[in-house]
Design a protein around this motif. Sequence first.
Motif: not given
Length: 408
Positions: A329-330, A343-344, A349-351, A377-378
């Motif tokens: 996912l990353k 958006l993708g 990241w949300q998943q 994310r930071d």
Amino acid sequence: MNQPAVEFNVSRPIPPFEPNTADLVLRFTMPLPVNPAPRQPLNLALVLDRSGSMAGPALKLAKRAAQHAVRQLGPEDRVSIVAFDSTVEVVVPSTAVTQAETIVQAIEHLRSGNSTALYAGWVAGMQEVQSQRHHYSLNRVLLLTDGLANVGPRNPDALASQVAQALGTSVSTSVIGLGNHYNEVLLETLALSGDGNYTYVEEPSQLEAVFTAELTGLQSMVGQQVSLGVEPEAGLSVMEVWNDFPRTSTGRLKLPHLRAGQPIEVALRVRTAGIQGQGRTLRLRLAWTDVVSGQRLRYRSAVTLPPLAAVPFLPAVASLVTSLQLARLKEQAVRATERGDMLGAAQSWQQAEGTIRSGLSSGLSLQDDDLALQQVRDRLAHGDQASASKLARAQNYTRRQSKGQTKS
């Protein structure tokens, strides 16, 4: 021949999953020697970027790390020092390390220059190693750069092909990326093609520890150019290889080096068809080049799985598989960001965050993954896309290669 210990654990996957599927973790461990023999001699080329961007503290600490590495070598080892900017200089031709301080002083005299002829620098280092290559020595080019290849060839696939050809002559390649201005796709591709290591170094002060880790890894290696063939019997299929290992030309998995006492874990998702309640067998073929004899060795074994509908849920297996899914996912998020598909990237990241929250609530050991994700994310939250991309790719690389998380 020392034979690896082969262990396996099989677990019911985390829902949702298809019927008669399971996650399987194979673990290969070479035994520790009863009577340790002297380590294999090293034949190294230290290839150092001295382009203009390395001026100041970066080059100073790179020189210090290289000097520290030289001082860890013995008279049975060989080393060459190559420096590159827009041109290449063989500062120290391949020599036995009988007078380490002479080599250290030659490194000290390095000064920064202009552009980045990365390919030419690697070629010079490779040639130095090849000039003294023996089957009983560990032959490696260790390349350090902080910038983009902007002189000479720079296409990742073309360079990877040359690195792979050198590997065919038993010369491997490791790469260290320093800072946030190099091409991480290129460096990771070179390391994978060269059967070496890829390391992201955020601060020059980390270089000495990285050089030490590279030498320690070489000194503990017992097998290189490791591959694994997985052959399921009729009625059993492999749906996923969660590690996303690269493949050989014959379709086998390229595994990390074999090191005595250090396991390699391979995570698969398997599915059965046909008679329910019947166990199935997975045949395995592990092959590697022995670092002592230079011979290609093979070990065949098989694991018989229980009926998949009856396997229990094992949190340790689920934790490893989930960690590898997070790496995917990353990777998807980083690639989407590089394409400008924000958006993708946000969806990936949300998943990933949802996967961690769900796993932690289910008792999985994902604390390191949670920390690693937040570090990336930071950086994104502060607009540091280059650093976030490099850190995420390095984390994924070390996770897939059965290593610990890469931290800031």
